[in-house]
Design a protein around this motif. Structure first.
Motif, PDB file in Angstrom:
ATOM      1  N   GLN A   1       0.760  -1.070  -0.051  1.00 46.27           N
ATOM      2  CA  GLN A   1      -0.022  -0.060   0.011  1.00 46.27           C
ATOM      3  C   GLN A   1       0.897   1.290   0.139  1.00 46.27           C
ATOM      4  O   GLN A   1       0.449   2.197  -0.773  1.00 46.27           O
ATOM      5  CB  GLN A   1      -1.037  -0.096   1.242  1.00 46.27           C
ATOM      6  CG  GLN A   1      -1.844   1.316   1.285  1.00 46.27           C
ATOM      7  CD  GLN A   1      -2.845   1.236  -0.013  1.00 46.27           C
ATOM      8  OE1 GLN A   1      -3.484   0.190  -0.582  1.00 46.27           O
ATOM      9  NE2 GLN A   1      -2.764   2.311  -0.831  1.00 46.27           N
TER      10      GLN A   1
ATOM     11  N   ILE B   1       2.190   1.718  -3.454  1.00 46.61           N
ATOM     12  CA  ILE B   1       1.005   2.182  -4.530  1.00 46.61           C
ATOM     13  C   ILE B   1       0.708   3.689  -4.169  1.00 46.61           C
ATOM     14  O   ILE B   1       0.960   4.479  -4.950  1.00 46.61           O
ATOM     15  CB  ILE B   1      -0.153   1.393  -4.259  1.00 46.61           C
ATOM     16  CG1 ILE B   1      -0.087  -0.127  -4.853  1.00 46.61           C
ATOM     17  CG2 ILE B   1      -1.282   2.010  -4.898  1.00 46.61           C
ATOM     18  CD1 ILE B   1      -1.105  -0.997  -4.250  1.00 46.61           C
ATOM     19  N   THR B   2       0.763   3.915  -2.837  1.00 40.96           N
ATOM     20  CA  THR B   2       0.573   5.577  -2.502  1.00 40.96           C
ATOM     21  C   THR B   2       1.806   6.408  -2.923  1.00 40.96           C
ATOM     22  O   THR B   2       1.726   7.573  -3.380  1.00 40.96           O
ATOM     23  CB  THR B   2       0.439   5.593  -1.246  1.00 40.96           C
ATOM     24  OG1 THR B   2      -0.535   4.886  -0.618  1.00 40.96           O
ATOM     25  CG2 THR B   2       0.294   7.176  -0.480  1.00 40.96           C
TER      26      THR B   2
END
Length: 54
Positions: free
Chosen positions: A19, A22-23
């Motif tokens: 995550q 991705i961020t």
């Protein structure tokens, strides 16, 4: 039971890292490089003996 907890913890850590990556990618914005330029830079980075960032 502790093995299940450890596996679950490892899974959660991997998901958290995914995550974050991705961020980071979304936050970096749109590149002005072409797809071919991006691939070429990635290949050059992989080929670099010291793993340097170009």
């Amino acid at each position: 039971m502790s093995m299940m907890k450890r596996r679950n913890q490892e899974r959660l850590e991997k998901l958290t890292e995914l995550q974050r990556l991705i961020t980071d990618g979304l936050d970096s914005g749109i590149s002005d490089r072409s797809k071919d330029e991006i691939i070429q830079v990635a290949r050059e980075r992989l080929a670099a003996p010291d793993g340097r960032n170009l």
